[in-house]
Design an enzyme around this catalytic site. Structure first.
Site, PDB file in Angstrom:
ATOM      1  N   SER A  35     -30.269 -24.011  -6.801  1.00  0.00           N
ATOM      2  CA  SER A  35     -28.959 -23.406  -7.457  1.00  0.00           C
ATOM      3  C   SER A  35     -27.935 -24.252  -6.737  1.00  0.00           C
ATOM      4  CB  SER A  35     -28.690 -21.974  -7.020  1.00  0.00           C
ATOM      5  OG  SER A  35     -27.624 -21.444  -7.380  1.00  0.00           O
TER       6      SER A  35
ATOM      7  N   TYR B 126     -28.083 -15.019  -1.236  1.00  0.00           N
ATOM      8  CA  TYR B 126     -28.668 -15.819  -2.388  1.00  0.00           C
ATOM      9  C   TYR B 126     -28.603 -17.362  -2.147  1.00  0.00           C
ATOM     10  CZ  TYR B 126     -29.169 -17.813  -7.037  1.00  0.00           C
ATOM     11  OH  TYR B 126     -29.733 -18.575  -8.087  1.00  0.00           O
TER      12      TYR B 126
END
Length: 256
Positions: free
Chosen positions: A148, A162
């Site tokens: 990401s 995350y």
């Protein structure tokens, strides 16, 4: 190293929704055989029916998998490897399964952060191990890690855990890539930017977010090139990635 082959048989984890589901559509459209796994098999069944209706010549195999069950990761990957031997063997694995439900550290939601860490990092580690076990035995293959853009820096609030897990996934991939230099096993890391998916469906539209279809098309194009890493879509995430590495932390925090 030999010339890059066409990867005919592709395993995708977390294929029942979001980016994984759309990647399955993109690869099916390109005529690839698919090994799809996720926790929600009812959604996988529906997806398989759709894919075969549109692409009747491909093979689509399904298996239930919760990547936090690390023993099951090895069982499922090995089973797929055996099943696809008749098609030439699994030659690409996309480590995609993940969660985005973290909470601010110290807010009393260790349970959510632990689940995110177990799914996104420990689950990814098991998938790396299982995939590379198969590829080392075959002497070739393509391992794809879906990271990401949040992995570029530490992120605040709900993104803290995350982002840390996705940074860990990227580091695992780079370590594997270093270990496999000079072989026919390729390791790629994909850094998606803001792509609309089930994971972020409640997030309001931002100027940088793109549709699932557009974002995943860019992801698949990058995967097919088999470069070491790619930020997608390239605009604006290639320059944004450079900026995120050097901008002051308060500026980066406002981007979350």
């Amino acid at each position: 190293m030999s010339a890059r082959p066409t990867r005919r048989n592709i395993l995708i984890t977390g294929a029942s929704s979001g980016l994984g589901e759309q990647m399955a559509r993109e690869f099916a459209r390109r005529g690839r055989n698919l090994a799809l796994c996720a926790r929600r098999t009812d959604r996988l069944e529906k997806l398989r029916a759709e894919l075969l209706e549109r692409n009747p010549r491909i093979t689509v195999s399904l298996k239930a998998l919760d990547v936090t069950d690390t023993d099951a990761v090895f069982e499922v990957f090995r089973s797929f490897a055996v099943e696809f031997e008749e098609h030439g063997g699994l030659d690409r694995v996309i480590v995609n399964a993940g969660l985005g439900k973290g909470q601010p550290l110290g807010s009393g939601r260790f349970d959510a952060n632990l689940q995110t860490a177990q799914t996104n990092f420990i689950g990814a580690l098991a998938q790396f191990e299982a995939a590379l076990e198969t590829f080392r035995a075959r002497g070739s293959g393509h391992l794809v890690a879906i990271s990401s853009m949040s992995a570029m820096r530490g992120m605040p609030r709900n993104l803290t855990t995350y982002a840390a897990t996705k940074a860990g996934v990227a580091t695992l991939a780079e370590g594997a890539r270093a270990d496999l230099l000079g072989t026919d096993i390729v390791v790629s890391t994909i850094y998606p930017g803001y792509i609309r998916s089930e994971m972020n469906e409640k997030v309001k539209n931002t100027p940088l977010i793109v549709s699932t279809e557009k974002g995943v098309a860019a992801m698949v194009a990058a995967i097919e090139k088999e470069k070491a890493s790619a930020k997608v879509p390239a605009w604006p995430w290639v320059p944004m990635g450079l900026l995120m590495r050097v901008l002051p932390l308060p500026v980066v925090a406002r981007m979350a």
